[in-house]
Design a protein around this motif. Structure first.
Motif, PDB file in Angstrom:
ATOM      1  N   HIS A  62       0.853  -1.187   0.000  1.00 25.14           N
ATOM      2  CA  HIS A  62       0.000   0.000   0.000  1.00 25.14           C
ATOM      3  C   HIS A  62       0.888   1.235   0.000  1.00 25.14           C
ATOM      4  O   HIS A  62       1.909   1.281   0.686  1.00 25.14           O
ATOM      5  CB  HIS A  62      -0.903   0.028   1.245  1.00 25.14           C
ATOM      6  N   VAL A  63       0.494   2.251  -0.767  1.00 23.56           N
ATOM      7  CA  VAL A  63       1.200   3.525  -0.802  1.00 23.56           C
ATOM      8  C   VAL A  63       0.202   4.646  -0.532  1.00 23.56           C
ATOM      9  O   VAL A  63      -0.801   4.776  -1.237  1.00 23.56           O
ATOM     10  CB  VAL A  63       1.903   3.770  -2.150  1.00 23.56           C
ATOM     11  N   THR A  64       0.473   5.418   0.495  1.00 24.68           N
ATOM     12  CA  THR A  64      -0.327   6.603   0.796  1.00 24.68           C
ATOM     13  C   THR A  64       0.331   7.807   0.153  1.00 24.68           C
ATOM     14  O   THR A  64       1.529   8.038   0.325  1.00 24.68           O
ATOM     15  CB  THR A  64      -0.437   6.815   2.318  1.00 24.68           C
ATOM     16  N   GLU A  65      -0.454   8.567  -0.596  1.00 25.52           N
ATOM     17  CA  GLU A  65       0.043   9.776  -1.239  1.00 25.52           C
ATOM     18  C   GLU A  65      -0.764  10.970  -0.741  1.00 25.52           C
ATOM     19  O   GLU A  65      -1.991  10.904  -0.632  1.00 25.52           O
ATOM     20  CB  GLU A  65      -0.060   9.675  -2.764  1.00 25.52           C
ATOM     21  N   ILE A  66      -0.085  12.065  -0.440  1.00 22.44           N
ATOM     22  CA  ILE A  66      -0.760  13.247   0.076  1.00 22.44           C
ATOM     23  C   ILE A  66       0.061  14.472  -0.259  1.00 22.44           C
ATOM     24  O   ILE A  66       1.289  14.404  -0.354  1.00 22.44           O
ATOM     25  CB  ILE A  66      -0.980  13.116   1.608  1.00 22.44           C
ATOM     26  N   GLU A  67      -0.617  15.584  -0.484  1.00 19.48           N
ATOM     27  CA  GLU A  67       0.056  16.868  -0.638  1.00 19.48           C
ATOM     28  C   GLU A  67      -0.119  17.649   0.650  1.00 19.48           C
ATOM     29  O   GLU A  67      -1.225  17.740   1.185  1.00 19.48           O
ATOM     30  CB  GLU A  67      -0.516  17.655  -1.817  1.00 19.48           C
ATOM     31  N   ILE A  68       0.967  18.208   1.145  1.00 20.17           N
ATOM     32  CA  ILE A  68       0.977  18.886   2.433  1.00 20.17           C
ATOM     33  C   ILE A  68       1.357  20.353   2.228  1.00 20.17           C
ATOM     34  O   ILE A  68       2.393  20.653   1.625  1.00 20.17           O
ATOM     35  CB  ILE A  68       1.992  18.234   3.403  1.00 20.17           C
ATOM     36  N   LEU A  69       0.543  21.248   2.749  1.00 18.35           N
ATOM     37  CA  LEU A  69       0.843  22.670   2.740  1.00 18.35           C
ATOM     38  C   LEU A  69       1.128  23.119   4.169  1.00 18.35           C
ATOM     39  O   LEU A  69       0.339  22.845   5.075  1.00 18.35           O
ATOM     40  CB  LEU A  69      -0.334  23.479   2.183  1.00 18.35           C
ATOM     41  N   ASN A  70       2.242  23.800   4.376  1.00 20.37           N
ATOM     42  CA  ASN A  70       2.549  24.349   5.692  1.00 20.37           C
ATOM     43  C   ASN A  70       2.512  25.864   5.580  1.00 20.37           C
ATOM     44  O   ASN A  70       3.341  26.467   4.905  1.00 20.37           O
ATOM     45  CB  ASN A  70       3.914  23.858   6.193  1.00 20.37           C
ATOM     46  N   ASN A  71       1.503  26.474   6.219  1.00 19.37           N
ATOM     47  CA  ASN A  71       1.192  27.879   6.004  1.00 19.37           C
ATOM     48  C   ASN A  71       2.265  28.812   6.556  1.00 19.37           C
ATOM     49  O   ASN A  71       2.932  28.521   7.533  1.00 19.37           O
ATOM     50  CB  ASN A  71      -0.169  28.238   6.611  1.00 19.37           C
ATOM     51  N   ARG A  72       2.402  29.954   5.893  1.00 23.80           N
ATOM     52  CA  ARG A  72       3.376  30.977   6.296  1.00 23.80           C
ATOM     53  C   ARG A  72       2.868  31.697   7.542  1.00 23.80           C
ATOM     54  O   ARG A  72       1.688  32.038   7.647  1.00 23.80           O
ATOM     55  CB  ARG A  72       3.595  31.964   5.157  1.00 23.80           C
TER      56      ARG A  72
ATOM     57  N   GLY B 257       7.957  32.559   8.949  1.00 18.90           N
ATOM     58  CA  GLY B 257       8.295  31.159   9.144  1.00 18.90           C
ATOM     59  C   GLY B 257       7.424  30.236   8.302  1.00 18.90           C
ATOM     60  O   GLY B 257       6.373  30.624   7.788  1.00 18.90           O
ATOM     61  N   ARG B 258       7.915  28.958   8.165  1.00 18.78           N
ATOM     62  CA  ARG B 258       7.205  27.878   7.464  1.00 18.78           C
ATOM     63  C   ARG B 258       7.148  28.148   5.944  1.00 18.78           C
ATOM     64  O   ARG B 258       8.149  28.421   5.339  1.00 18.78           O
ATOM     65  CB  ARG B 258       5.803  27.638   8.035  1.00 18.78           C
ATOM     66  N   ASP B 259       5.974  27.994   5.322  1.00 17.18           N
ATOM     67  CA  ASP B 259       5.732  28.178   3.878  1.00 17.18           C
ATOM     68  C   ASP B 259       6.388  27.086   3.033  1.00 17.18           C
ATOM     69  O   ASP B 259       7.289  27.345   2.228  1.00 17.18           O
ATOM     70  CB  ASP B 259       6.179  29.568   3.415  1.00 17.18           C
ATOM     71  N   HIS B 260       5.914  25.852   3.246  1.00 15.37           N
ATOM     72  CA  HIS B 260       6.348  24.701   2.449  1.00 15.37           C
ATOM     73  C   HIS B 260       5.167  24.139   1.654  1.00 15.37           C
ATOM     74  O   HIS B 260       4.032  24.147   2.127  1.00 15.37           O
ATOM     75  CB  HIS B 260       6.849  23.569   3.352  1.00 15.37           C
ATOM     76  N   VAL B 261       5.467  23.618   0.487  1.00 16.59           N
ATOM     77  CA  VAL B 261       4.532  22.811  -0.299  1.00 16.59           C
ATOM     78  C   VAL B 261       5.224  21.483  -0.571  1.00 16.59           C
ATOM     79  O   VAL B 261       6.324  21.460  -1.133  1.00 16.59           O
ATOM     80  CB  VAL B 261       4.159  23.496  -1.624  1.00 16.59           C
ATOM     81  N   SER B 262       4.601  20.371  -0.150  1.00 22.19           N
ATOM     82  CA  SER B 262       5.266  19.068  -0.257  1.00 22.19           C
ATOM     83  C   SER B 262       4.329  18.017  -0.830  1.00 22.19           C
ATOM     84  O   SER B 262       3.115  18.047  -0.590  1.00 22.19           O
ATOM     85  CB  SER B 262       5.747  18.592   1.129  1.00 22.19           C
ATOM     86  N   LYS B 263       4.935  17.090  -1.547  1.00 19.51           N
ATOM     87  CA  LYS B 263       4.236  15.885  -2.003  1.00 19.51           C
ATOM     88  C   LYS B 263       4.907  14.677  -1.354  1.00 19.51           C
ATOM     89  O   LYS B 263       6.138  14.588  -1.337  1.00 19.51           O
ATOM     90  CB  LYS B 263       4.266  15.785  -3.525  1.00 19.51           C
ATOM     91  N   VAL B 264       4.082  13.773  -0.849  1.00 20.52           N
ATOM     92  CA  VAL B 264       4.582  12.681  -0.018  1.00 20.52           C
ATOM     93  C   VAL B 264       4.070  11.341  -0.532  1.00 20.52           C
ATOM     94  O   VAL B 264       2.893  11.225  -0.918  1.00 20.52           O
ATOM     95  CB  VAL B 264       4.125  12.853   1.453  1.00 20.52           C
ATOM     96  N   LYS B 265       4.951  10.348  -0.512  1.00 19.54           N
ATOM     97  CA  LYS B 265       4.560   8.952  -0.729  1.00 19.54           C
ATOM     98  C   LYS B 265       5.113   8.128   0.427  1.00 19.54           C
ATOM     99  O   LYS B 265       6.322   8.151   0.679  1.00 19.54           O
ATOM    100  CB  LYS B 265       5.102   8.411  -2.052  1.00 19.54           C
ATOM    101  N   MET B 266       4.218   7.413   1.115  1.00 19.89           N
ATOM    102  CA  MET B 266       4.632   6.545   2.210  1.00 19.89           C
ATOM    103  C   MET B 266       4.219   5.114   1.871  1.00 19.89           C
ATOM    104  O   MET B 266       3.041   4.832   1.620  1.00 19.89           O
ATOM    105  CB  MET B 266       3.995   6.989   3.531  1.00 19.89           C
ATOM    106  N   ALA B 267       5.207   4.222   1.844  1.00 19.24           N
ATOM    107  CA  ALA B 267       4.984   2.847   1.406  1.00 19.24           C
ATOM    108  C   ALA B 267       4.923   1.899   2.593  1.00 19.24           C
ATOM    109  O   ALA B 267       5.736   1.991   3.518  1.00 19.24           O
ATOM    110  CB  ALA B 267       6.100   2.416   0.455  1.00 19.24           C
ATOM    111  N   PHE B 268       3.957   0.960   2.558  1.00 19.06           N
ATOM    112  CA  PHE B 268       3.768  -0.021   3.621  1.00 19.06           C
ATOM    113  C   PHE B 268       3.831  -1.432   3.047  1.00 19.06           C
ATOM    114  O   PHE B 268       3.409  -1.666   1.901  1.00 19.06           O
ATOM    115  CB  PHE B 268       2.400   0.155   4.290  1.00 19.06           C
ATOM    116  N   ASP B 269       4.315  -2.370   3.874  1.00 22.06           N
ATOM    117  CA  ASP B 269       4.234  -3.767   3.469  1.00 22.06           C
ATOM    118  C   ASP B 269       2.883  -4.339   3.905  1.00 22.06           C
ATOM    119  O   ASP B 269       2.027  -3.620   4.446  1.00 22.06           O
ATOM    120  CB  ASP B 269       5.411  -4.572   4.025  1.00 22.06           C
ATOM    121  N   ALA B 270       2.687  -5.621   3.697  1.00 26.43           N
ATOM    122  CA  ALA B 270       1.387  -6.239   4.004  1.00 26.43           C
ATOM    123  C   ALA B 270       1.090  -6.265   5.497  1.00 26.43           C
ATOM    124  O   ALA B 270      -0.074  -6.400   5.901  1.00 26.43           O
ATOM    125  CB  ALA B 270       1.353  -7.658   3.434  1.00 26.43           C
ATOM    126  N   ASP B 271       2.111  -6.116   6.343  1.00 31.16           N
ATOM    127  CA  ASP B 271       1.910  -6.074   7.796  1.00 31.16           C
ATOM    128  C   ASP B 271       1.781  -4.650   8.319  1.00 31.16           C
ATOM    129  O   ASP B 271       1.841  -4.422   9.536  1.00 31.16           O
ATOM    130  CB  ASP B 271       3.082  -6.765   8.504  1.00 31.16           C
TER     131      ASP B 271
END
Length: 788
Positions: A185-195, A296-310
């Motif tokens: 399973h792969v979770t994908e999300i876009e994360i905004l960190n406000n200024r 401070g802050r002000d990031h725009v990120s794209k994330v993929k987090m991969a999981f095994d069957a467990d």
């Protein structure tokens, strides 16, 4: 633990002067002949300066002088610099654009300083500043990070083609891609960190004084690190030789990182004092603070987090674009790199991590460290992704975290850091018990019966504090060492002065540092004074930021106390004709263990200075200095749980409970630590629910330049906090301290957003979760449900 020593809940010594209005801040300083300054600032986000006329201003009452950028440049004053070198993944150095203290040819954000007006009063200076005529040729502006990277974006600095400062990476891209490819399973999300705007209670201020008779400069300033200010202004900005420059940071009313840096105003006021022959004071007003204090802050990120069957994490891939504003501030390059990406493992055992970070220029206020500095951005990204993954996998967010916790220490992450100690499950269990996690379903049903939506969310954070050791940060590009210094002076009557390179601006150092000494030597707290903030009184030090004062600053005090204690024992052993190994210091006395022989502490101190009967070869006096450079960062960690209720009619969020379970290692003063956590959580709640710096995307004008438009949390926005402390002492410093100053601001935003998204069933909600934004998200849910 004594009544005043380590672990005691001692009231803060410094609060007497603060609560009675007797604090001495930079704006309180008055010297003979002092005049007042106001800066002429750009009204445009991006423009060329085509003309400058100060004749009308110079003719106005009370005006002493009007100085502009070409004069400053002609006098050899240097550009502001970024002090942390980052290289792109192709090996090329970061592209640092020129930042003049007073703009000469081009202004690059609304508020960029163009000239300084000096007059008898602040009001006269303000009137005259409005009479200065600056002609501009307005240029296109860009304010968001993704837009700055577009091919047709306005070019902000010639040194940085395409507005790209650096394109940097950390981790193993191949191993991470392979993990994602084989994942169950792969979770994908876009994360905004406000200024955010830092908003310390005391605005920035500076008083520049040039003494022509001595060819000497004095700078009073609202600084978190006066020695670094002196170093940078002498070595890089050519304001004055270091031995001719004294920097004093008196009482400072909060900083949150925004007062680490050297700003144009300090440089210009010192230069202007010499130029005009009068002391020059400038104090920011609140709108000026919004326009010029480092954001401070002000990031725009794209994330993929991969999981095994467990459901174990096998890979994490992050792509981040960080907006650094119009210029590179002093430590800006370190925040989205070594203070952010190196913490992307969080509390979890993740075998493969890769992060790519691009930093860009934009026509906005420069961005640098703000409470947490990179660690809040990393935690928010990781904990929002973990919560999202738990929802996608259909398992408890607590169990997903528990399954992936690091359990064996020391632990080497794939992104540089080596965690030395921790017990993450203990904090998780403490937080869940305090929050009555298992009883949430019943409470949610009660809310639904009243037409409200209730949600619960958690966040498990880790941070790296101490920002050391020097050799390590030097190898990563830091321009300075990050050790700390201390001097312990025992006076002839036994009272003690501790001179520390750390700086207190709300942390309570005058109390906690004194508690350390009182505990060690058994003397009353009232007999210990802490001296800081003056480069003529205190030896070179690195200041306060990154929760380093306890772990690094107090450790330097411990090393100096070791030397003082050793010498005091030698003197006492000589006076009492005893073996040095038998001497103990306890409750204000120096004793021979196992006997009734003792000397009061003051008598040993007096003997050191009368020098009538000292051991052979011993120098008189009882004063020692130490420098401490730690062997590792420290790693505070914890678990936060927020429970909220949302009114679907208005979108308003009420925080019903907030639980914080932190591991700060050993604690000097629990009351002060709790106050630090309370303040950090309040700032985190502000980011999560209401705070955001906004610019108009066409004109580049700041839309949030006052508290009418920039919402700050108030007392009625905050719940009572439930706090607990777990303790795995830090093995890398003599006190076992980890640091507590930033934790609240790190762990709270993801806990709150996880709770709100749990309540409303919309996972794409971004910070700040204002009532309008929450209500709009709920309307989208209603429309989808109606369509189905």
């Amino acid at each position: 633990m004594g009544l005043e020593g380590i672990g005691a809940r001692v009231a803060r010594k410094e609060d007497r002067r603060f609560l009675t209005g007797k604090g001495r801040y930079t704006d309180d300083m008055v010297v003979p002949g002092m005049k007042h300054a106001v800066f002429v600032r750009s009204p445009h986000a991006h423009a060329r300066i085509t003309g400058f006329d100060a004749s009308a201003a110079l003719a106005m009452p009370g005006v002493i002088g009007v100085l502009e950028g070409r004069q400053l440049q002609a006098d050899g004053i240097g550009n502001l610099i970024c002090g942390w070198m980052i290289h792109s993944k192709d090996g090329s150095p970061m592209k640092m654009g020129a930042w003049r203290p007073l703009a000469v040819d081009t202004v690059r954000y609304v508020g960029d300083a163009v000239a300084i007006v000096i007059a008898d009063s602040a009001a006269e200076a303000r009137d005259a500043a409005e009479a200065v005529v600056v002609d501009y040729e307005e240029l296109p502006a860009v304010v968001t990070a993704p837009a700055a990277l577009q091919p047709d974006a306005p070019q902000i600095h010639p040194e940085a083609p395409g507005n790209l400062i650096f394109d940097w990476q950390i981790g193993d891209p191949a191993a991470t891609d392979q993990a994602i490819a084989r994942a169950a399973h792969v979770t994908e999300i876009e994360i905004l960190n406000n200024r955010l705007s830092p908003n310390p209670m005391e605005p920035r201020a500076t008083l520049g004084i040039y003494d022509d008779a001595e060819d000497h400069y004095t700078c009073y300033t609202t600084s978190q690190n006066p020695h670094v200010a002196r170093l940078v202004m002498s070595a890089f900005y050519n304001v004055a030789p270091e031995n001719k420059l004294r920097v004093i940071a008196p009482d400072v009313g909060g900083g949150f990182g925004s007062k680490i840096y050297i700003y144009p105003e300090e440089i210009v006021c010192l230069w202007a004092s010499k130029k005009t022959g009068v002391p020059v004071k400038w104090t920011s007003d609140r709108t000026e603070a919004f326009l010029t204090d480092a954001h401070g802050r002000d990031h725009v990120s794209k994330v993929k987090m991969a999981f095994d069957a467990d459901h174990r994490i096998i890979g994490l891939k992050v792509d981040t674009i960080a907006n650094l504003g119009a210029y590179m501030s002093l430590f800006s390059s370190a925040v989205p790199t070594y203070l952010y990406a190196t913490l992307l493992s969080g509390q979890y055992a993740i075998p493969a991590i890769h992060a790519n970070v691009r930093t860009v220029y934009s026509n906005t206020v420069p961005v640098d460290a703000y409470r947490g500095a990179g660690r809040p951005e990393a935690t928010y990204l990781l904990e929002r992704t973990m919560e999202t993954a738990a929802r996608e996998l259909g398992i408890s967010p607590a169990e997903l975290r528990r399954k992936n916790f690091i359990r064996s220490f020391p632990y080497q992450t794939p992104v540089i850091m080596t965690y030395d100690a921790g017990d993450y499950e203990a904090s998780l269990e403490a937080a869940m018990q305090a929050a009555d996690w298992d009883g949430f379903a019943a409470r949610r049903a009660q809310s639904e019966a009243r037409g409200k939506k209730r949600g619960i969310g958690m966040s498990c954070y880790i941070e790296a504090c101490g920002i050391a050791p020097s050799q390590a940060v030097g190898s990563l590009g830091a321009g300075v060492g990050l050790w700390e210094s201390a001097e312990v002076r025992v006076n002839a009557v036994g009272t003690i002065e501790v001179l520390t390179g750390s700086h207190s601006h709300g942390q309570g150092h005058e109390t906690t540092f004194a508690q350390l000494v009182a505990d060690r030597l058994g003397v009353p707290l009232a007999s210990v004074n802490i001296v800081h903030g003056d480069t003529d009184k205190v030896q070179m030090g690195m200041g306060t930021y990154g929760s380093r004062s306890g772990a690094v600053g107090m450790s330097a005090v411990v090393k100096a106390l070791d030397k003082v204690e050793m010498k005091a024992k030698r003197i006492a052993a000589h006076l009492m004709e005893a073996d040095e190994a038998d001497i103990v210091i306890d409750n204000g006395e120096v004793k021979v263990a196992g006997t009734d022989r003792s000397l009061p502490w003051f008598q040993v101190a007096l003997a050191a200075y009368t020098a009538h009967n000292l051991p052979s070869g011993m120098e008189p006096g009882l004063k020692e200095t130490a420098f401490y450079d730690p062997s590792n960062f420290t790693f505070p960690a914890g678990c936060y749980i927020a429970e909220v209720e949302v009114d679907p009619e208005t979108g308003k969020t009420e925080i019903l409970q907030f639980v914080a379970a932190d591991d700060f290692g050993n604690i000097i003063n629990p009351m002060i630590v709790e106050g630090q956590v309370h303040g950090g959580i309040a700032q985190g709640i502000g980011q999560a629910l209401m705070e955001e710096v906004r610019y108009d995307e066409q004109s580049g004008q700041l839309l949030t330049a006052s508290y009418m438009d920039y919402a700050m949390p108030r007392a009625d926005d905050l719940p009572s906090f439930s706090l607990s402390h777990q303790n795995t002492p830090c093995p890398s410093n003599p006190l076992g301290i980890k640091g507590c100053g930033e934790a609240g601001a790190i762990g709270s935003p993801p806990a709150l957003i996880n709770a709100i998204t749990d309540a409303i069933g919309v996972n794409t909600l971004t910070m700040p979760a204002t009532p309008l934004k929450v209500w709009t998200a709920l309307q989208g849910v209603a429309l989808r449900q109606a369509a189905e």
